[in-house]
Design a protein around this motif. Structure first.
Motif: not given
Length: 115
Positions: A7-11, A13-23, A95-103
């Protein structure tokens, strides 16, 4: 090499952060402001994000595929700019956005699929 879900944050407050999970053996990733979320947003700084906003989970009918589902969030979930109302297949690079204009974040697979 084991595949990872990134999960690569592109917008937001967490922009430029990454979360990783095993597939391997992957069940679900919960996204929201709740403390139990796998991908957690700051409740004070991300007011467009619901406590339990969305989930990404393994498609029970099609192993190896993932679905994105909005959890009746107040502001909706957008996949590649389109609001979703039912579980929707999600692919590498979407890309996934949480709410219009959200992260926002981009879902990636590492290594990427061969297709």
């Amino acid at each position: 090499m084991e595949q990872r879900i990134i999960i690569r944050h592109i917008g937001g407050t967490r922009m430029h952060q990454v979360d990783e999970f095993q597939a391997e053996g992957f069940k679900e990733i919960l996204v929201g402001r709740d403390e139990s979320s796998s991908v957690r947003f700051d409740p004070d700084r991300e007011d467009l994000v619901s406590r339990n906003h969305l989930r990404v989970y393994a498609d029970p009918a099609n192993p190896g595929c993932m679905l994105l589902s909005d959890l009746q969030s107040r502001n909706g979930t957008f996949l590649n700019g389109q609001r979703i109302s039912a579980p929707t297949r999600i692919h590498h690079g979407d890309s996934v956005q949480l709410g219009p204009g959200g992260p926002a974040f981009r879902l990636e697979l590492d290594p990427p699929p061969a297709s």
